[in-house]
Design a protein around this motif. Structure first.
Motif, short mmCIF file in Angstrom:
data_model
loop_
_atom_site.label_atom_id
_atom_site.label_comp_id
_atom_site.label_asym_id
_atom_site.label_seq_id
_atom_site.Cartn_x
_atom_site.Cartn_y
_atom_site.Cartn_z
N ILE A 29 0.86 -1.19 0.00
CA ILE A 29 0.00 0.00 0.00
C ILE A 29 0.89 1.24 0.00
O ILE A 29 1.77 1.39 0.84
N GLU A 30 0.66 2.08 -0.98
CA GLU A 30 1.41 3.33 -1.11
C GLU A 30 0.81 4.39 -0.19
O GLU A 30 -0.41 4.58 -0.18
N ILE A 31 1.66 5.06 0.53
CA ILE A 31 1.22 6.15 1.40
C ILE A 31 1.81 7.44 0.86
O ILE A 31 3.02 7.58 0.72
N TYR A 32 0.91 8.37 0.53
CA TYR A 32 1.32 9.67 0.00
C TYR A 32 1.15 10.71 1.09
O TYR A 32 0.08 10.83 1.68
N GLY A 33 2.19 11.47 1.34
CA GLY A 33 2.12 12.58 2.28
C GLY A 33 1.96 13.87 1.52
O GLY A 33 2.89 14.31 0.85
N LEU A 34 0.77 14.43 1.56
CA LEU A 34 0.50 15.68 0.84
C LEU A 34 0.36 16.82 1.84
O LEU A 34 -0.53 16.80 2.70
N GLY A 35 1.25 17.80 1.71
CA GLY A 35 1.25 18.91 2.64
C GLY A 35 0.83 20.21 2.00
O GLY A 35 1.08 20.43 0.81
N THR A 36 0.20 21.05 2.79
CA THR A 36 -0.12 22.38 2.29
C THR A 36 1.13 23.24 2.21
O THR A 36 1.12 24.29 1.58
N ASN A 37 2.20 22.79 2.87
CA ASN A 37 3.48 23.50 2.83
C ASN A 37 4.61 22.48 2.88
O ASN A 37 4.39 21.30 3.20
N ALA A 38 5.82 22.91 2.57
CA ALA A 38 6.97 22.01 2.48
C ALA A 38 7.32 21.37 3.83
O ALA A 38 7.75 20.22 3.88
N LEU A 39 7.12 22.09 4.91
CA LEU A 39 7.43 21.56 6.23
C LEU A 39 6.56 20.35 6.55
O LEU A 39 7.04 19.32 7.04
N GLY A 48 8.15 8.14 6.65
CA GLY A 48 8.07 6.98 5.79
C GLY A 48 7.07 7.03 4.66
O GLY A 48 6.83 5.99 4.02
N ALA A 49 6.45 8.17 4.39
CA ALA A 49 5.53 8.24 3.25
C ALA A 49 6.29 7.83 1.99
O ALA A 49 7.44 8.23 1.80
N ASN A 50 5.64 7.04 1.13
CA ASN A 50 6.28 6.58 -0.09
C ASN A 50 6.51 7.72 -1.08
O ASN A 50 7.49 7.73 -1.82
N LYS A 51 5.58 8.65 -1.12
CA LYS A 51 5.67 9.81 -2.00
C LYS A 51 5.20 11.03 -1.23
O LYS A 51 4.39 10.92 -0.32
N GLY A 52 5.67 12.19 -1.66
CA GLY A 52 5.23 13.42 -1.03
C GLY A 52 5.13 14.53 -2.05
O GLY A 52 5.86 14.54 -3.04
N ALA A 53 4.21 15.43 -1.82
CA ALA A 53 4.05 16.59 -2.68
C ALA A 53 3.46 17.72 -1.85
O ALA A 53 2.84 17.49 -0.82
N THR A 54 3.68 18.94 -2.36
CA THR A 54 3.31 20.12 -1.60
C THR A 54 2.47 21.08 -2.42
O THR A 54 2.74 21.28 -3.60
N GLY A 55 1.46 21.66 -1.77
CA GLY A 55 0.74 22.77 -2.35
C GLY A 55 -0.61 22.42 -2.95
O GLY A 55 -1.00 21.27 -3.06
N GLU A 56 -1.28 23.49 -3.35
CA GLU A 56 -2.66 23.38 -3.84
C GLU A 56 -2.77 22.45 -5.04
O GLU A 56 -3.61 21.55 -5.06
#
Length: 140
Positions: A29-39, A48-56
Protein backbone atom coordinates in the motif's frame (compact mmCIF):
# COMPACT_ATOMS: atom_id res chain seq x y z
CA UNK A 1 -4.04 0.87 -3.47
CA UNK A 2 -3.01 4.18 -1.96
CA UNK A 3 -3.68 6.22 1.12
CA UNK A 4 -3.31 9.98 0.99
CA UNK A 5 -2.42 11.67 4.25
CA UNK A 6 -3.17 15.40 4.29
CA UNK A 7 -1.66 17.93 6.64
CA UNK A 8 -0.48 21.48 6.93
CA UNK A 9 1.20 23.82 9.40
CA UNK A 10 4.10 21.78 10.88
CA UNK A 11 2.94 18.35 9.76
CA UNK A 12 2.72 16.94 13.29
CA UNK A 13 -0.62 15.18 12.84
CA UNK A 14 0.17 13.89 9.35
CA UNK A 15 3.55 12.54 10.38
CA UNK A 16 1.97 10.62 13.26
CA UNK A 17 -0.66 9.19 10.92
CA UNK A 18 2.01 8.17 8.39
CA UNK A 19 4.09 6.53 11.13
CA UNK A 20 1.20 4.40 12.33
CA UNK A 21 0.11 3.54 8.78
CA UNK A 22 3.65 2.37 7.97
CA UNK A 23 3.54 0.09 11.02
CA UNK A 24 0.04 -1.26 10.42
CA UNK A 25 -0.40 -1.46 6.63
CA UNK A 26 1.03 -4.08 4.28
CA UNK A 27 4.05 -2.81 2.32
CA UNK A 28 2.27 -2.88 -1.05
CA UNK A 29 0.00 0.00 0.00
CA UNK A 30 1.41 3.33 -1.11
CA UNK A 31 1.22 6.15 1.40
CA UNK A 32 1.32 9.67 0.00
CA UNK A 33 2.12 12.58 2.28
CA UNK A 34 0.50 15.68 0.84
CA UNK A 35 1.25 18.91 2.64
CA UNK A 36 -0.12 22.38 2.29
CA UNK A 37 3.48 23.50 2.83
CA UNK A 38 6.97 22.01 2.48
CA UNK A 39 7.43 21.56 6.23
CA UNK A 40 4.33 19.35 6.51
CA UNK A 41 5.35 17.29 3.48
CA UNK A 42 8.90 16.83 4.79
CA UNK A 43 7.61 15.65 8.18
CA UNK A 44 5.46 12.98 6.51
CA UNK A 45 8.28 11.85 4.22
CA UNK A 46 10.58 11.57 7.25
CA UNK A 47 8.08 9.19 8.86
CA UNK A 48 8.07 6.98 5.79
CA UNK A 49 5.53 8.24 3.25
CA UNK A 50 6.28 6.58 -0.09
CA UNK A 51 5.67 9.81 -2.00
CA UNK A 52 5.23 13.42 -1.03
CA UNK A 53 4.05 16.59 -2.68
CA UNK A 54 3.31 20.12 -1.60
CA UNK A 55 0.74 22.77 -2.35
CA UNK A 56 -2.66 23.38 -3.84
CA UNK A 57 -2.10 21.86 -7.27
CA UNK A 58 -0.35 18.77 -5.91
CA UNK A 59 -3.18 18.14 -3.47
CA UNK A 60 -5.98 18.89 -5.93
CA UNK A 61 -4.58 16.58 -8.63
CA UNK A 62 -3.45 13.74 -6.37
CA UNK A 63 -6.46 13.30 -4.07
CA UNK A 64 -8.74 12.45 -7.00
CA UNK A 65 -6.78 9.20 -7.42
CA UNK A 66 -6.86 8.30 -3.71
CA UNK A 67 -8.44 5.13 -2.40
CA UNK A 68 -8.39 6.62 1.10
CA UNK A 69 -7.84 10.13 2.36
CA UNK A 70 -7.04 10.76 6.00
CA UNK A 71 -6.37 14.00 7.81
CA UNK A 72 -7.76 16.64 10.07
CA UNK A 73 -11.34 17.61 9.37
CA UNK A 74 -9.93 21.14 9.05
CA UNK A 75 -8.79 20.07 5.56
CA UNK A 76 -12.46 20.26 4.56
CA UNK A 77 -12.85 23.89 5.66
CA UNK A 78 -11.73 26.52 3.14
CA UNK A 79 -9.10 28.92 4.47
CA UNK A 80 -8.47 26.89 7.62
CA UNK A 81 -4.96 26.24 8.94
CA UNK A 82 -4.23 29.96 8.79
CA UNK A 83 -5.29 30.10 5.15
CA UNK A 84 -3.22 27.12 3.98
CA UNK A 85 -6.30 25.14 2.93
CA UNK A 86 -7.69 26.63 -0.26
CA UNK A 87 -11.21 26.29 -1.63
CA UNK A 88 -9.79 24.33 -4.59
CA UNK A 89 -8.22 21.78 -2.20
CA UNK A 90 -11.50 21.39 -0.32
CA UNK A 91 -13.43 20.86 -3.54
CA UNK A 92 -10.97 18.22 -4.73
CA UNK A 93 -11.07 16.39 -1.39
CA UNK A 94 -14.87 16.43 -1.32
CA UNK A 95 -15.13 15.26 -4.94
CA UNK A 96 -12.77 12.32 -4.50
CA UNK A 97 -14.43 8.92 -4.87
CA UNK A 98 -12.14 7.45 -2.19
CA UNK A 99 -13.08 6.87 1.42
CA UNK A 100 -12.42 9.89 3.58
CA UNK A 101 -11.46 9.59 7.23
CA UNK A 102 -11.37 12.77 9.25
CA UNK A 103 -9.66 13.38 12.57
CA UNK A 104 -11.92 15.79 14.49
CA UNK A 105 -9.42 18.61 14.94
CA UNK A 106 -11.00 21.91 14.01
CA UNK A 107 -10.29 25.61 13.96
CA UNK A 108 -11.30 27.39 17.18
CA UNK A 109 -14.65 28.61 15.89
CA UNK A 110 -15.86 25.19 14.64
CA UNK A 111 -17.37 22.47 16.78
CA UNK A 112 -18.63 18.93 16.27
CA UNK A 113 -21.60 18.13 18.45
CA UNK A 114 -21.80 14.41 17.97
CA UNK A 115 -19.52 11.67 16.70
CA UNK A 116 -21.96 8.92 17.59
CA UNK A 117 -24.94 7.86 15.54
CA UNK A 118 -27.76 9.57 17.37
CA UNK A 119 -31.24 10.67 16.40
CA UNK A 120 -31.27 14.04 14.68
CA UNK A 121 -33.13 15.75 17.52
CA UNK A 122 -30.48 14.75 20.03
CA UNK A 123 -27.78 16.16 17.75
CA UNK A 124 -29.74 19.39 17.39
CA UNK A 125 -30.12 19.62 21.17
CA UNK A 126 -26.37 19.15 21.57
CA UNK A 127 -25.74 21.87 19.00
CA UNK A 128 -28.06 24.24 20.83
CA UNK A 129 -26.43 23.38 24.15
CA UNK A 130 -23.03 24.20 22.67
CA UNK A 131 -24.29 27.55 21.40
CA UNK A 132 -25.69 28.29 24.85
CA UNK A 133 -22.37 27.38 26.40
CA UNK A 134 -20.44 29.62 24.00
CA UNK A 135 -22.83 32.45 24.82
CA UNK A 136 -22.52 31.73 28.56
CA UNK A 137 -26.21 30.85 28.73
CA UNK A 138 -25.80 27.35 30.20
CA UNK A 139 -28.29 28.00 33.01
CA UNK A 140 -31.04 29.43 30.78
Amino acid sequence: MNIVVLDGMGGGIGSRIVGILKEEMPPYIEIYGLGTNALATAAMLKKGANKGATGENAIATTVVKADFIIGSIAMTIPNSMMGEVTPRMVEAIGSCEGIKIYIPILPENHHIVSLEQKPLMLQIREAVALIKKELHLEDV
